[in-house]
Design a protein around this motif. Structure first.
Motif: not given
Length: 228
Positions: A57-62
Motif C-alpha cells: 500500500y505505497p500511498d498509505a500512512l503507516i
C-alpha cells in the motif's frame, strides 16, 4: 537467511537487537492483511509487517509502534534503508492516539506458560506484557468504523482471542486456517475483525509446504512479491 538479517526482494530486515526474529507468522500476516489509507502495526519489532504493508500500500500512512526501545531503533534503521516510509514510534498501544483504517498485529500469545529468561523475548511472546483483552480494547478504540483489525494466533489461542473480540463487539470478517502440510492440523489462524457484520465472509485454508522445504503453490503466490 543469515543469523542477523533476512533479505526480501525490496528490503532487508536486520534483527540482531529484537526479541523475535523474522518468521513465517509475520510474513503470512504481512502478505494477507488488508490495508487502508492509515495503517497501524502494533508491536512492530523489526518493522517487517509495517514494511510489507508499505510495499503493498505505497500511498498509505503507516505507523509501527513498540514498547522495546532497541526494537524501535532497529525498525527505524530497517525503514531508513528501505525505499518505503513508515513512522516508527516508541509507544505503548494503551497510550496511542489516532484513528486507523487497518490495525495489524502479530501479538504476544503465550498465556500462563513458562517465560523465557530473556526479557525481550518475554515481551514479544507472552500476554503478561499485553493481554488479549487489552489488545482488543485498544484496537477497537483506535479502529475506524469501517476499518479492519487483522492478526495471527496459534490454534490454542484462537478461542480465547475470539471470545474477547466478540465480547467487545467485533464481528469476524476473515479466517484462514494455516497448516504446515496438508496432513497436519492447523497450527495457526489468520483472523480479521470489523465493527459491523459483514455481507460475505472470507474463510479458507492455506498450506505452507507441499513437502519438506518445498513451499506450496498457495504460499508461493501469497508471498511472491517478497521472498527471493
Amino acid at each position: 537467511m543469515a543469523n542477523n538479517y533476512f533479505q526480501f526482494k525490496k528490503f532487508t530486515i536486520y534483527q540482531d537487537r529484537c526479541g523475535m526474529k523474522v518468521g513465517t507468522d509475520a510474513t503470512l500476516l504481512g502478505a494477507w492483511a488488508h490495508g487502508g489509507r492509515t495503517i497501524l502495526d502494533i508491536g512492530t519489532g523489526t518493522g517487517i509487517i509495517a514494511l510489507m504493508m508499505a510495499q503493498r500500500y505505497p500511498d498509505a500512512l503507516i505507523t509501527g509502534i513498540d514498547i522495546d526501545k532497541d526494537a524501535c531503533l532497529q525498525a527505524s534503521e530497517n525503514v531508513k534503508a528501505s525505499p518505503y516510509s513508515v513512522d516508527i514510534k516508541l509507544c505503548d498501544v494503551r497510550k496511542m492516539e489516532g484513528m486507523f483504517d487497518a490495525i495489524i498485529t502479530n501479538p504476544p500469545y503465550f498465556v500462563d506458560s513458562l517465560e523465557s529468561p530473556v526479557t525481550k523475548r518475554n515481551i514479544a511472546r507472552h500476554t503478561s506484557s499485553l493481554s488479549f483483552r487489552e489488545l482488543i480494547d485498544n484496537s477497537w478504540r483506535l479502529l475506524n468504523e469501517n476499518g479492519e483489525f487483522s492478526l495471527i494466533v496459534p490454534t490454542e489461542s484462537k478461542s480465547l482471542l475470539e471470545s474477547e473480540a466478540m465480547l467487545k463487539g467485533f464481528f469476524k470478517a476473515r479466517q484462514w486456517a494455516i497448516k504446515t502440510t496438508v496432513q497436519k492440523e492447523p497450527k495457526r489462524y489468520l483472523l480479521a475483525f470489523m465493527k459491523h457484520q459483514c455481507d460475505s465472509l472470507d474463510f479458507g485454508e492455506g498450506i505452507i509446504q507441499d513437502a519438506p522445504n518445498k513451499r506450496s503453490a498457495w504460499y508461493e503466490q501469497l508471498t511472491k512479491d517478497f521472498y527471493l
